[in-house]
Design a protein around this motif. Structure first.
Motif, PDB file in Angstrom:
ATOM      1  N   LEU A 517      26.548  41.986  47.712  1.00 30.26           N
ATOM      2  CA  LEU A 517      25.770  41.422  46.608  1.00 30.26           C
ATOM      3  C   LEU A 517      26.676  40.744  45.587  1.00 30.26           C
ATOM      4  N   ILE A 520      27.656  37.444  47.077  1.00 35.98           N
ATOM      5  CA  ILE A 520      26.523  36.522  47.007  1.00 35.98           C
ATOM      6  C   ILE A 520      26.352  35.995  45.582  1.00 35.98           C
ATOM      7  N   GLY A 521      26.660  36.826  44.579  1.00 39.64           N
ATOM      8  CA  GLY A 521      26.600  36.348  43.196  1.00 39.64           C
ATOM      9  C   GLY A 521      27.577  35.220  42.943  1.00 39.64           C
ATOM     10  N   ALA A 523      28.639  33.211  45.285  1.00 34.17           N
ATOM     11  CA  ALA A 523      28.075  32.083  46.029  1.00 34.17           C
ATOM     12  C   ALA A 523      26.986  31.389  45.222  1.00 34.17           C
ATOM     13  N   ALA A 524      26.182  32.174  44.509  1.00 35.89           N
ATOM     14  CA  ALA A 524      25.156  31.563  43.655  1.00 35.89           C
ATOM     15  C   ALA A 524      25.785  30.722  42.549  1.00 35.89           C
ATOM     16  N   ALA A 525      26.898  31.185  42.009  1.00 35.33           N
ATOM     17  CA  ALA A 525      27.606  30.386  40.996  1.00 35.33           C
ATOM     18  C   ALA A 525      28.102  29.069  41.599  1.00 35.33           C
ATOM     19  N   VAL A 527      26.688  27.445  44.053  1.00 37.92           N
ATOM     20  CA  VAL A 527      25.495  26.601  44.214  1.00 37.92           C
ATOM     21  C   VAL A 527      25.111  25.972  42.875  1.00 37.92           C
ATOM     22  N   ALA A 528      25.185  26.758  41.806  1.00 41.91           N
ATOM     23  CA  ALA A 528      24.875  26.219  40.479  1.00 41.91           C
ATOM     24  C   ALA A 528      25.840  25.101  40.101  1.00 41.91           C
ATOM     25  N   ALA A 551      30.113  27.862  48.795  1.00 46.47           N
ATOM     26  CA  ALA A 551      28.931  28.715  48.881  1.00 46.47           C
ATOM     27  C   ALA A 551      28.681  29.172  50.315  1.00 46.47           C
ATOM     28  N   ILE A 555      28.716  33.023  51.623  1.00 44.34           N
ATOM     29  CA  ILE A 555      27.553  33.595  52.309  1.00 44.34           C
ATOM     30  C   ILE A 555      27.975  34.181  53.657  1.00 44.34           C
TER      31      ILE A 555
END
Length: 910
Positions: A517, A520-521, A523-525, A527-528, A551, A555
């Motif tokens: 997790l 993945i956080g 990875a979300a950054a 993507v942003a 990203a 993932i």
């Protein structure tokens, strides 16, 4: 009597000083007399008397108005006397410059360069008398103390006092000359103030050290204060007299704590002391542009604070000083609150042609300071848990200084690589060296249940994410290299996450889902950031592609933490297809790299980790899913790339797809044969043959990628050679030790029906792979292709011989001798092969194939007349010679007809 001898010694030491002062005073009077004579001559309109002819420059000076002559200006004629030849050659006049432009331009720093060293050598050649004078005076003061020791004329306190008074007199004399007559190059007293003051500083240092170490008159505290006072005096004098005295003061200030010895109850105060000395040197450079003073200040600060840390600890102050030295080097020499170094960056010095020239001295100064501080912080981070966090914080601060604070200093942008690399590598090195904080984290694995688990991996990942966000901010700020900053933002956090995963194995303690997790956080950054840069990038969108790649990698890492072997392989396949789809939809060319990495990663997982060993033992459904998914993914990527021009990604995906297909087919065949023929194990000819097919397919995969060219071509040739040698070795085992014609046993037995049995898997299938590569890979060298084709044909002949022998002999194929039907079959096969080759020669009009056909026919004739005539009996011998005769007659006719057709074709030009 003793007092008289001391006075005589002082008089002898003072004689050179008085002689020089007397000569200066005499020359000053001579100049004033010449000024008065020139004034009288102009008033009376008569030529001024001159005892000897003067050079033109002196005549021009003699008629100059007296009002323009000041104490700071000296005519060339004033250089007569004992100083002739001691002055350097006057510089050539330069064109006048605009005063406003000259005032606006900062003076260039005096640094250690080849031209400066050459100039120093020229100066010493012309003015060696000054250097010798300074050294002589310094030795005079030191020998005065030594004389007092040897003769015992004075008490220790008196000896030190005499040395200090003599040093003070030299400093006072030098300062008096500077204030009275000046120290500029055009003055007759040039260099004399530095000579006297420098000798006096050395004498003062010697007097203080004698009081401390020789006689014990003062303690370490008082001795340290005295040395610091002398160093401060030297720095103050150097501000006016020149960089030599400033350098003496800085060197003395650094050496004072080590020369005094003793112990201190508060050694941490010396961190501030050394930092103050370094800042003082940098400040002198900022005001006087003496670059090498800054160099000396930093060169003395780093070893001083490092020795202090090794001896007195206080790592927090060590980290603070190392960080502060870089910040001071960035801001103080340029005398700006926010660094703004321009010009060429250090990395540009290796560019072809160097379009911006060499980096300026302030840029090189910061680069050296950054390298030294990063090295010190990296070593500090390996010495303990607390030191690790101090180093991590300091490295992050240095990256912040380059990325945010120095956002106007484009020449310093490339220096962010140093703290970024150190921050990325430090967690991995800590784990490899098994030192804290990794050691404390790892020991929890064997601790009692309920022991708190340190959150160290989470915190390290947070620091890495902060660095990535700083780099992304600088990339949008208008940097000189925005794409490079974007690449750094996309690399730091994923690399740190990968390093923690492979070095720390945090999922074992933190839990797979918790660590996944966190990844993945991040990875979300990424993507942003990709969405934020989507509006800023042009059509190529390099930064968007970089963040998308980051990203996808994160993932994939999170999936690797959570999923099983089969699920992980499938997730990699899905990510490769997703990268190809994104590239096709948004034209993000860098995403093709993800497709290539995905194809290589899938091949690695299926061959090596978990590899073939897992594939042979895993349940059927898992094995089929693990191979079918990547196979479908590679061909799906090829379909997605059909409208795009991605030669590298297409070649890699295509080669990986065919390799996976070959391995998949081999694994399925091995498992099927093993299931239907239990007990044979892996020591069989068909197993070695299929294993050779797998390695030949891997080698063909690398050979197919050779056509891409580039610097990786040689590496791919090397890999193909290694894979091919492994395949040949395995095949050689099947041809010798596991050959059923050599030793027919339970393991080497042939399973299946006649002509449709395991001999096909053991020998014909590898032969077909070699033939396919030799015939289809037309981009390979011709001789190499011929070798592969020849090897494939030879292996096919081996299979045919073994198949015929097994057809007639069965389980007795390892017995000696040949049966008559077997010999007759060989003859018929050779005749059919010759006829087939001749037919192909006619169809293709190939003279080479025609000659090969006649060679096979010749071999058949030799076999019949040398082997069959004695080995066959009865009707078989009759039919053998009958078939040979009829076949030869027909083949001779066809050969003649084919040759004539080829000749006609050559004449008509067809």
């Amino acid at each position: 009597m003793e007092g008289l001898l001391v006075l005589l010694a002082i008089a002898a030491l003072a004689a050179p000083v008085l002689l020089i002062v007397f000569m200066v005073w005499t020359m000053q009077l001579s100049r004033r007399v010449r000024d008065l004579e020139g004034l009288v001559a102009r008033i009376g309109h008569v030529p001024a008397p001159s005892p000897e002819p003067a050079p033109p420059a002196a005549q021009a000076a003699a008629i100059a108005p007296p009002a323009t002559t000041t104490s700071a200006e000296v005519e060339p004629e004033a250089q007569a006397g004992p100083w002739v030849g001691a002055k350097p050659v006057a510089p050539q006049p330069t064109p006048p410059q605009n005063s406003s432009e000259t005032a606006a331009m900062p003076p260039r720093a005096v640094v250690l360069r080849a031209d400066k060293l050459a100039a120093l050598g020229d100066w010493l050649k012309a003015n060696w008398i000054y250097a010798v004078s300074a050294v002589s005076l310094a030795f005079a003061g030191l020998f005065l103390v030594q004389y007092g020791i040897e003769t015992g004329l004075l008490t220790p306190a008196a000896r030190v006092a005499v040395a200090l008074l003599f040093g003070a007199a030299l400093v006072a004399g030098g300062e008096y000359i500077r204030r009275r007559w000046g120290d500029r190059d055009e003055a007759v007293t040039a260099y004399l103030p530095s000579v006297f003051s420098g000798a006096g500083i050395v004498t003062l240092f010697g007097g203080v050290l004698a009081a401390l170490h020789l006689y014990g008159l003062v303690g370490p505290g008082m001795g340290f204060a005295g040395l610091v006072a002398v160093a401060a005096l030297a720095v103050g004098l150097g501000w006016y007299s020149g960089p030599l005295l400033a350098a003496l003061g800085i060197a003395g200030a650094y050496g004072a704590p080590f020369l005094t010895g003793g112990e201190s109850n508060h050694p941490e105060l010396f961190y501030g002391y050394f930092a103050l000395v370094a800042v003082t040197g940098l400040a002198i450079d900022a005001g006087r542009r003496w670059g090498w003073v800054s160099l000396l200040a930093l060169a003395g600060a780093y070893p001083a604070v490092t020795l202090l840390w090794l001896g007195a600890d206080w790592p927090e102050l060590y980290a603070l000083v190392l960080t502060g030295l870089v910040l001071a080097a960035m801001a103080i020499p340029t005398f700006t609150l926010a660094p703004a170094q321009g010009g060429a960056a250090l990395v540009e010095s290796v560019f072809k042609g160097r379009p911006r020239g060499w980096p300026e001295f302030p840029t090189r100064l910061v680069a050296g300071s950054m390298a030294a501080s990063v090295a010190g912080l990296f070593v500090l981070g390996l010495s303990g848990a607390g030191e690790f966090w101090l180093a991590l914080i300091a490295l992050t601060a240095l990256f912040f200084a380059i990325a945010v604070w120095a956002d106007r200093a484009q020449a310093l942008e490339d220096l962010a690589i140093l703290p970024g690399l150190a921050l990325t590598a430090l967690p991995v090195v800590v784990a490899a060296a098994w030192v804290d904080p990794y050691r404390a984290f790892d020991l929890v694995r064997g601790a009692e249940e309920g022991t708190p688990v340190p959150a160290t991996p989470y915190l390290i990942l947070a620091f890495a994410l902060a660095v990535s966000l700083m780099a992304a901010w600088r990339s949008r700020r208008g940097a000189r290299w925005p794409v490079a900053w974007g690449a750094g933002a996309a690399l730091v956090a994923p690399l740190v996450a990968g390093g923690i995963e492979f070095g720390w194995q945090p999922a074992d303690l933190l839990g797979a889902y918790g660590w996944a997790l966190a990844v993945i956080g991040v990875a979300a950054a990424m993507v942003a950031l990709a969405l934020a840069f989507a509006r800023d990038d042009g059509e190529s969108r390099p930064r968007v592609a970089g963040f998308a790649l980051a990203a996808l990698a994160l993932i994939a890492l999170a999936l690797a933490v959570v999923f099983t072997k089969t699920a992980l392989t499938l997730s990699f396949a899905v990510l490769a297809v997703a990268a190809a789809a994104l590239d096709r939809r948004f034209t993000l060319r860098p995403l093709s790299v993800a497709v290539q990495v995905g194809a290589i990663g899938l091949t690695y997982r299926l061959l090596i980790d978990p590899g073939l060993g897992w594939a042979f033992d895993a349940p059927w459904w898992e094995m089929l899913l693990a191979f079918a998914g990547p196979l479908a993914a590679t061909f799906a990527a090829l379909w997605l790339y059909r409208p795009l021009t991605r030669p590298a990604a297409t070649a890699v995906a295509e080669s990986a797809g065919w390799t996976i297909a070959a391995v998949f087919a081999s694994v399925v065949t091995i498992r099927l044969v093993d299931d239907f023929t239990p007990g044979t194990g892996t020591e069989s000819h068909w197993f070695t043959g299929l294993l050779a097919v797998i390695w030949f397919a891997a080698a063909a995969n690398q050979l197919w990628r050779v056509r891409l060219g580039g610097w990786l071509a040689k590496l791919r040739w090397a890999l193909a050679s290694v894979y091919g040698v492994i395949g040949l070795f395995v095949l050689a085992v099947g041809l010798t030790f596991l050959n059923p014609a050599v030793d027919y046993s339970t393991d080497t037995a042939v399973h299946g029906w006649p002509l449709l049995n395991t001999l096909i898997l053991g020998y014909l299938l590898p032969a077909l792979v070699l033939l396919a590569v030799g015939l289809r890979f037309t981009f390979l060298p011709r001789k190499f292709r011929l070798a592969l084709t020849g090897g494939g044909l030879a292996l096919a002949v081996v299979w045919l011989v073994l198949a015929i022998r097994h057809f007639w002999r069965g389980a007795e194929m390892d017995m000696a001798g040949f049966s008559q039907p077997e010999l007759y079959t060989y003859t018929m096969v050779l005749l059919i092969a010759g006829a087939g080759l001749l037919y192909q020669a006619i169809a293709r009009r190939s003279d080479l194939l025609r000659k090969a056909a006649m060679a096979v026919i010749g071999l058949t004739v030799a076999k019949v007349f040398l082997v069959d005539i004695s080995g066959l009996v009865g009707l078989l011998r009759v039919f053998s010679f009958l078939a040979l005769g009829l076949a030869l007659a027909g083949l001779a006719f066809l050969n003649r007809w084919a040759a004539s057709r080829m000749e006609e074709g050559e004449e008509t030009g067809d």
